[in-house]
Motif scaffolding. Structure first.
Motif, short mmCIF file in Angstrom:
data_model
loop_
_atom_site.label_atom_id
_atom_site.label_comp_id
_atom_site.label_asym_id
_atom_site.label_seq_id
_atom_site.Cartn_x
_atom_site.Cartn_y
_atom_site.Cartn_z
N ASP A 1 -7.01 0.78 -6.07
CA ASP A 1 -7.31 -0.05 -4.89
C ASP A 1 -6.22 0.04 -3.81
OD1 ASP A 1 -9.58 -0.93 -6.26
OD2 ASP A 1 -8.50 -2.62 -7.12
N GLU A 2 -5.51 1.16 -3.78
CA GLU A 2 -4.43 1.37 -2.80
C GLU A 2 -3.41 0.24 -2.81
OE1 GLU A 2 -6.03 2.29 1.05
OE2 GLU A 2 -6.82 4.20 0.35
N ASN B 1 0.88 -1.15 0.00
CA ASN B 1 0.00 0.00 0.00
C ASN B 1 0.93 1.21 0.00
OD1 ASN B 1 -1.52 2.27 0.69
ND2 ASN B 1 -2.96 1.05 1.90
N PRO B 2 1.13 1.85 -1.15
CA PRO B 2 2.13 2.91 -1.24
C PRO B 2 1.79 4.14 -0.40
CG PRO B 2 0.84 2.84 -3.24
CD PRO B 2 0.43 1.66 -2.42
N PHE B 3 0.52 4.43 -0.22
CA PHE B 3 0.15 5.60 0.57
C PHE B 3 0.47 5.39 2.05
CE2 PHE B 3 -2.69 5.76 -3.19
CZ PHE B 3 -2.12 6.89 -3.77
N ARG B 4 0.33 4.17 2.52
CA ARG B 4 0.72 3.85 3.90
C ARG B 4 2.24 3.96 4.04
NH1 ARG B 4 -1.34 -1.54 5.40
NH2 ARG B 4 -3.33 -0.46 5.35
N LEU B 5 2.97 3.49 3.04
CA LEU B 5 4.43 3.60 3.09
C LEU B 5 4.89 5.06 3.06
CD1 LEU B 5 5.51 0.66 0.75
CD2 LEU B 5 5.42 0.71 3.25
N SER C 1 -6.34 9.13 -8.59
CA SER C 1 -7.33 9.37 -9.65
C SER C 1 -6.64 9.90 -10.90
CB SER C 1 -8.39 10.36 -9.18
OG SER C 1 -7.86 11.66 -9.13
N GLN C 2 -7.26 9.60 -12.04
CA GLN C 2 -6.70 10.05 -13.30
C GLN C 2 -6.88 11.53 -13.51
OE1 GLN C 2 -8.57 7.59 -16.27
NE2 GLN C 2 -7.06 5.97 -16.03
N SER C 3 -7.82 12.15 -12.81
CA SER C 3 -8.09 13.56 -13.01
C SER C 3 -7.13 14.47 -12.25
CB SER C 3 -9.53 13.88 -12.61
OG SER C 3 -9.71 13.58 -11.23
N ASP C 4 -6.29 13.89 -11.40
CA ASP C 4 -5.34 14.69 -10.62
C ASP C 4 -4.21 15.18 -11.53
OD1 ASP C 4 -3.84 15.91 -8.70
OD2 ASP C 4 -3.44 14.10 -7.54
N GLN C 5 -4.17 16.49 -11.77
CA GLN C 5 -3.16 17.09 -12.66
C GLN C 5 -1.97 17.65 -11.91
OE1 GLN C 5 -3.28 16.91 -16.00
NE2 GLN C 5 -5.10 15.67 -15.72
N ARG C 6 -1.98 17.61 -10.59
CA ARG C 6 -0.88 18.21 -9.81
C ARG C 6 0.48 17.62 -10.11
NH1 ARG C 6 -2.34 18.24 -3.74
NH2 ARG C 6 -0.18 17.60 -3.69
N PRO C 7 0.61 16.28 -10.24
CA PRO C 7 1.97 15.75 -10.49
C PRO C 7 2.62 16.35 -11.73
CG PRO C 7 0.50 13.97 -9.88
CD PRO C 7 -0.35 15.20 -10.04
#
Length: 164
Positions: A112-113, A10-14, A94-100
């Protein structure tokens, strides 16, 4: 001795834990990359740090190192290709996130995290491989056809015709 990396994380937990993963990924488990190799190649050494940018983006920063035996596209003989690929990817849910992209990072969509490390690393290596692997110096398998002298022209029937 270095250990193997986990298959799925789970990359967000890491990222929250600011984890550093180091280990070996066996080439034999990376089917797409294995198809491009012509001889036994080394397993790949992977170092991945899960962190955040100052603006709060989740990042994976690290490197992949190893050696692959590829086929030279000139002489068709095996050649050693040294993999020393830096990784710097922003994780997004999400695919709509343009920040990166706005902050200058490539985005990696995490569904799915779950992040399958083997697929993630394999994709990064495949993107870094040369389009056509070639030795610095080698002879082609077949000799190149040399151009005709400028004063000799072939007719449609293949006969020589002297240019005037």
């Amino acid at each position: 001795m270095l250990n193997r990396l986990p298959v799925e994380v789970n990359p967000f937990r890491l990222v929250e834990q600011r984890k550093l993963l180091s280990g070996i990924l066996p080439l034999k488990h990376m089917e797409r990359l294995k198809e491009l190799t012509v001889a036994d190649s080394d397993d790949l050494q992977v170092n991945l740090e899960f962190t955040r940018t100052h603006s709060g983006l989740s990042l994976v920063i690290g490197s992949v190192k190893g050696k692959l035996m590829l086929e030279c596209q000139r002489c068709l003989q095996p050649m050693e290709y040294v993999v020393d690929q830096p990784i710097q990817v922003a994780l997004t849910a999400s695919q709509s996130d343009q920040r990166p992209e706005q902050e200058g990072f490539e985005a990696w969509l995490v569904e799915d995290e779950r992040l399958f490390l083997q697929d993630f690393v394999e994709d990064e290596i495949l993107l870094a491989l040369p389009l056509a692997a070639k030795h610095e110096q080698c002879e082609p398998v077949r000799k190149l056809i040399e151009a005709l002298p400028s004063d000799v022209v072939l007719t449609e029937s293949g006969q020589e015709d002297s240019a005037v």
